[in-house]
Design a protein around this motif. Structure first.
Motif, PDB file in Angstrom:
ATOM      1  N   ILE A  13       0.684  -0.667  -0.268  1.00  0.00           N
ATOM      2  CA  ILE A  13      -0.217  -0.118   0.271  1.00  0.00           C
ATOM      3  C   ILE A  13       0.990   1.079  -0.064  1.00  0.00           C
ATOM      4  N   ASN A  33       8.579  -5.046  -8.324  1.00  0.00           N
ATOM      5  CA  ASN A  33       7.559  -6.125  -6.895  1.00  0.00           C
ATOM      6  C   ASN A  33       8.351  -7.409  -7.175  1.00  0.00           C
ATOM      7  N   PRO A  34       8.948  -8.242  -6.288  1.00  0.00           N
ATOM      8  CA  PRO A  34       9.218  -9.550  -6.783  1.00  0.00           C
ATOM      9  C   PRO A  34       7.827 -10.621  -7.343  1.00  0.00           C
ATOM     10  N   HIS A  39       1.457  -9.105  -3.801  1.00  0.00           N
ATOM     11  CA  HIS A  39       2.407  -9.951  -3.516  1.00  0.00           C
ATOM     12  C   HIS A  39       1.554 -11.252  -2.033  1.00  0.00           C
ATOM     13  N   ALA A  42       2.908 -10.007   1.115  1.00  0.00           N
ATOM     14  CA  ALA A  42       3.163  -8.419   2.010  1.00  0.00           C
ATOM     15  C   ALA A  42       1.827  -8.510   2.976  1.00  0.00           C
ATOM     16  N   ALA A  43       2.214  -7.381   3.912  1.00  0.00           N
ATOM     17  CA  ALA A  43       1.168  -7.020   5.066  1.00  0.00           C
ATOM     18  C   ALA A  43      -0.249  -6.502   4.140  1.00  0.00           C
ATOM     19  N   ALA A  50      -8.698  -3.066   9.581  1.00  0.00           N
ATOM     20  CA  ALA A  50      -9.035  -2.204  10.535  1.00  0.00           C
ATOM     21  C   ALA A  50      -9.525  -0.587   9.915  1.00  0.00           C
ATOM     22  N   PHE A 260     -13.607  -8.601  12.793  1.00  0.00           N
ATOM     23  CA  PHE A 260     -13.649  -8.364  11.743  1.00  0.00           C
ATOM     24  C   PHE A 260     -15.560  -9.072  11.397  1.00  0.00           C
ATOM     25  N   CYS A 319       1.387 -12.608   9.913  1.00  0.00           N
ATOM     26  CA  CYS A 319       1.278 -11.274   9.103  1.00  0.00           C
ATOM     27  C   CYS A 319       2.796 -10.103   9.323  1.00  0.00           C
ATOM     28  N   GLY A 348       1.732  -2.034  11.900  1.00  0.00           N
ATOM     29  CA  GLY A 348       1.107  -2.208  12.147  1.00  0.00           C
ATOM     30  C   GLY A 348      -0.635  -1.313  11.779  1.00  0.00           C
ATOM     31  N   HIS A 349      -0.336   0.220  11.686  1.00  0.00           N
ATOM     32  CA  HIS A 349      -1.565   0.839  11.586  1.00  0.00           C
ATOM     33  C   HIS A 349      -1.919   2.006  10.351  1.00  0.00           C
TER      34      HIS A 349
HETATM   35  C1  LIG Z   1      -1.268  -9.016  11.370  1.00  0.00           C
HETATM   36  C2  LIG Z   1      -1.347  -7.159  10.510  1.00  0.00           C
HETATM   37  C3  LIG Z   1      -3.199  -6.333  10.514  1.00  0.00           C
HETATM   38  C4  LIG Z   1      -2.544  -5.233  10.098  1.00  0.00           C
HETATM   39  N1  LIG Z   1      -3.295  -4.937  10.882  1.00  0.00           N
HETATM   40  C5  LIG Z   1      -4.171  -3.552  10.335  1.00  0.00           C
HETATM   41  C6  LIG Z   1      -5.362  -3.120  10.726  1.00  0.00           C
HETATM   42  O1  LIG Z   1      -6.606  -3.644  10.781  1.00  0.00           O
HETATM   43  N2  LIG Z   1      -5.620  -1.419  10.542  1.00  0.00           N
HETATM   44  C7  LIG Z   1      -4.311  -0.598   9.647  1.00  0.00           C
HETATM   45  O2  LIG Z   1      -4.513   0.337   9.142  1.00  0.00           O
HETATM   46  N3  LIG Z   1      -3.021  -1.682   9.006  1.00  0.00           N
HETATM   47  C8  LIG Z   1      -3.411  -2.988   9.821  1.00  0.00           C
HETATM   48  N4  LIG Z   1      -1.807  -3.409   9.445  1.00  0.00           N
HETATM   49  C9  LIG Z   1      -0.776  -2.573   9.221  1.00  0.00           C
HETATM   50  C10 LIG Z   1      -0.960  -2.362   7.505  1.00  0.00           C
HETATM   51  O3  LIG Z   1      -0.951  -3.658   7.113  1.00  0.00           O
HETATM   52  C11 LIG Z   1       0.270  -2.145   6.829  1.00  0.00           C
HETATM   53  O4  LIG Z   1       0.784  -0.656   7.669  1.00  0.00           O
HETATM   54  C12 LIG Z   1       0.647  -1.602   5.765  1.00  0.00           C
HETATM   55  O5  LIG Z   1      -0.271  -3.046   4.731  1.00  0.00           O
HETATM   56  C13 LIG Z   1       2.048  -1.671   5.386  1.00  0.00           C
HETATM   57  O6  LIG Z   1       2.653  -1.954   3.710  1.00  0.00           O
HETATM   58  P1  LIG Z   1       3.441  -1.760   3.463  1.00  0.00           P
HETATM   59  O7  LIG Z   1       3.428  -1.413   1.734  1.00  0.00           O
HETATM   60  O8  LIG Z   1       4.773  -0.779   3.882  1.00  0.00           O
HETATM   61  O9  LIG Z   1       4.358  -3.216   3.349  1.00  0.00           O
HETATM   62  P2  LIG Z   1       3.897  -4.371   1.837  1.00  0.00           P
HETATM   63  O10 LIG Z   1       2.621  -4.775   2.108  1.00  0.00           O
HETATM   64  O11 LIG Z   1       4.708  -6.000   2.856  1.00  0.00           O
HETATM   65  O12 LIG Z   1       4.592  -4.156   0.521  1.00  0.00           O
HETATM   66  C14 LIG Z   1       5.918  -4.173   0.568  1.00  0.00           C
HETATM   67  C15 LIG Z   1       6.277  -4.582  -0.782  1.00  0.00           C
HETATM   68  O13 LIG Z   1       7.466  -4.518  -1.136  1.00  0.00           O
HETATM   69  C16 LIG Z   1       7.645  -5.909  -1.646  1.00  0.00           C
HETATM   70  N5  LIG Z   1       9.174  -5.819  -1.536  1.00  0.00           N
HETATM   71  C17 LIG Z   1       9.652  -6.732  -0.421  1.00  0.00           C
HETATM   72  N6  LIG Z   1      10.821  -6.513  -0.843  1.00  0.00           N
HETATM   73  C18 LIG Z   1      11.636  -6.046  -1.912  1.00  0.00           C
HETATM   74  C19 LIG Z   1      11.998  -5.555  -2.846  1.00  0.00           C
HETATM   75  N7  LIG Z   1      13.285  -6.584  -2.898  1.00  0.00           N
HETATM   76  N8  LIG Z   1      12.478  -5.250  -4.513  1.00  0.00           N
HETATM   77  C20 LIG Z   1      10.822  -4.747  -4.332  1.00  0.00           C
HETATM   78  N9  LIG Z   1       9.717  -5.158  -3.376  1.00  0.00           N
HETATM   79  C21 LIG Z   1      10.076  -5.695  -2.227  1.00  0.00           C
HETATM   80  C22 LIG Z   1       6.257  -6.901  -0.861  1.00  0.00           C
HETATM   81  O14 LIG Z   1       6.661  -7.851  -2.362  1.00  0.00           O
HETATM   82  C23 LIG Z   1       5.863  -6.462  -0.856  1.00  0.00           C
HETATM   83  O15 LIG Z   1       4.786  -6.239  -2.096  1.00  0.00           O
HETATM   84  C24 LIG Z   1      -1.682  -4.611   9.679  1.00  0.00           C
HETATM   85  C25 LIG Z   1      -0.624  -5.691   9.370  1.00  0.00           C
HETATM   86  C26 LIG Z   1      -0.710  -7.130   9.326  1.00  0.00           C
HETATM   87  C27 LIG Z   1       0.579  -7.819   9.814  1.00  0.00           C
END
Ligand SMILES: Cc1cc2nc3c(=O)[nH]c(=O)nc-3n(C[C@H](O)[C@H](O)[C@H](O)COP(=O)(O)OP(=O)(O)OC[C@H]3O[C@@H](n4cnc5c(N)ncnc54)[C@H](O)[C@@H]3O)c2cc1C
Length: 399
Positions: A13, A33-34, A39, A42-43, A50, A260, A319, A348-349
């Motif tokens: 995201i 992205n891999p 993915h 991915a989180a 929520a 949920f 996750c 986580g948020h």
């Molecule tokens: C169990 C759980 C519950 C959650 N609940 C909530 C909630 O209720 N409400 C809320 O607001 N937030 C929640 N979150 C938090 C939220 O999901 C995260 O803050 C958010 O999804 C993080 O997004 P991101 O893009 O940083 O990471 P990710 O979604 O992990 O994406 C990272 C991306 O980078 C890619 N990547 C990794 N390494 C490489 C590389 N070397 N080269 C290229 N690409 C790469 C991965 O493949 C992935 O697609 C929750 C998280 C978890 C784990």
């Protein structure tokens, strides 16, 4: 070699929202992205996250979440899809709200009232009547806010990724960045494990838990922690549908539990725990949920939602949070490498803030500040730094 104005590393995201915004601002954007997107590890790839304004006494997150909800509603209209489901948000309290042990709920409630929201404080009799799946003997009070709910995170990702492509973003799947190329402290591009090279004047790292792997200077401040997620298949689906069972927190800052309503498509109720979690290597760590964690979930369910006590557990997942030590996001430029920026640290948020993440990251890439940039700046944290996101159940406030 492909050349871009901005390369976004990561299609979760944080990455996809940045790519969309940068493309809107007329940059030539590449996203790497891999494997395939979204993915599976991915989180951001998940059925629900929520979306709440309840942030205890934290007025800045309240303001962001309030704004974000307006924008989620707009996204639903613009994309013609239900990315955001406004089923309401229910804070369940084990002790009376004024008892001193429910400060997250107390301050969240006060903040909502202060801002003119029509929130209800419910005694056990009302909890029983309105939300029959909830054991009103366990929860002595609840605060119900009709505004809030959940986002279908995977649908949001796929929708935004399609939009990014329409805006001209070049999405390179199957590309795992393993180095950032620099020349005298200026970014030149990146290299991938698949032996490709991409040139760019600016690189934005949004690789979730892999962010500190790619930008090792962040390792003292950012780490990945694993958190269990459970899917239960209820018998009585009506009792757990959105009308009767909104997104809830169950004394969250003292237990971590939240969940949920019933999801028809998957036939499940999802539960999760917002707590310390366990530190985990994003590449090699074991993502399985342990028997002890399942046991703990079963005991929580038994005393909170008796109708789910014998529901089959059909799926579990660990996750990863990309945790910063203070629990705030990390959206800023690298202090010494020109052209290198980071947008990560969701702690986580982060997903609820999706509509705000892209513009914040794009402003930083452009060298501007924004209303919230100070909190998410590149900062020095130490082992004494405390985690300040008030909903989270964190022992000693240390991650
Ligand atoms: C169990 C759980 C519950 C959650 N609940 C909530 C909630 O209720 N409400 C809320 O607001 N937030 C929640 N979150 C938090 C939220 O999901 C995260 O803050 C958010 O999804 C993080 O997004 P991101 O893009 O940083 O990471 P990710 O979604 O992990 O994406 C990272 C991306 O980078 C890619 N990547 C990794 N390494 C490489 C590389 N070397 N080269 C290229 N690409 C790469 C991965 O493949 C992935 O697609 C929750 C998280 C978890 C784990």
């Amino acid at each position: 070699m492909k050349k871009y104005d901005v390369l976004v590393i990561g299609g979760g995201i944080f990455g996809v929202t940045a790519a969309v915004e940068l493309a809107k601002r007329k940059y030539k954007v590449g996203l790497l992205n891999p494997d395939t997107l979204p993915h599976h590890m991915a989180a951001s790839t998940d059925v629900t996250k929520a979306v709440r304004m309840e942030y205890g006494s934290d007025r800045e997150y309240f303001k962001m979440a309030e704004r974000s909800i307006q924008l989620w509603r707009e996204w639903n209209n613009v994309f013609g899809k239900k990315l955001y489901h406004e089923v309401g948000f229910l804070m369940l309290c084990r002790k009376p709200i004024e008892s001193g042990e429910q400060s997250f709920e107390k301050f969240s409630y006060r903040e909502l009232l202060r801002n003119g929201y029509e929130v209800e404080q419910l005694p056990p009799s009302e909890i029983r009547k309105r939300f029959p799946a909830i054991n009103a003997q366990t929860y002595s009070e609840a605060i119900y806010n009709p505004i809030g709910g959940y986002a279908n995170a995977t649908l949001t990702l796929t929708t935004l990724m399609a939009h990014a492509r329409e805006l001209g973003v070049h999405v390179h799947e199957g590309q795992t960045v393993n180095r950032i190329d620099t020349d005298t402290d200026m970014v030149k591009g990146v290299g991938t494990m698949e032996n490709e090279k991409y040139a760019a004047d600016r690189v934005l790292v949004a690789a979730g838990p892999h962010t500190p792997v790619l930008v090792p200077e962040l390792r003292p401040y950012m780490k990945s922690t694993g958190h269990p997620v459970f899917w239960l298949r209820p018998n009585d689906t009506k009792k757990f549908s959105g009308d009767n069972f909104p997104v809830f927190t169950a004394d969250i800052s003292n237990t971590g539990w939240y969940g949920f309503p019933y999801l028809e498509e998957q036939g499940i109720v999802k539960l999760a725990k917002h707590s310390n979690g366990s530190e985990i290597d994003p590449e090699k760590g074991d993502r399985r949920v342990s028997d002890a964690e399942v046991e703990e979930m079963r005991s929580f369910v038994k005393e909170s939602f008796p109708g789910l006590a014998n529901a089959p557990l059909v799926y579990t997942r660990r996750c990863l949070y990309t945790d910063t030590l203070d629990g705030h996001f990390w959206i800023d430029n690298h202090p010494t490498i020109k052209g290198l920026s980071v947008s990560s640290g969701g702690s986580g948020h982060g997903l609820k803030m999706a509509p705000l993440l892209g513009p914040m990251a794009a402003d930083i890439v452009e060298g501007k500040t924004h209303e919230f940039s100070s909190r998410y700046r590149w900062r020095h944290l130490t082992k004494d730094t405390v985690q300040v996101e008030e909903a989270r159940y964190v022992i000693d406030r240390k991650i």
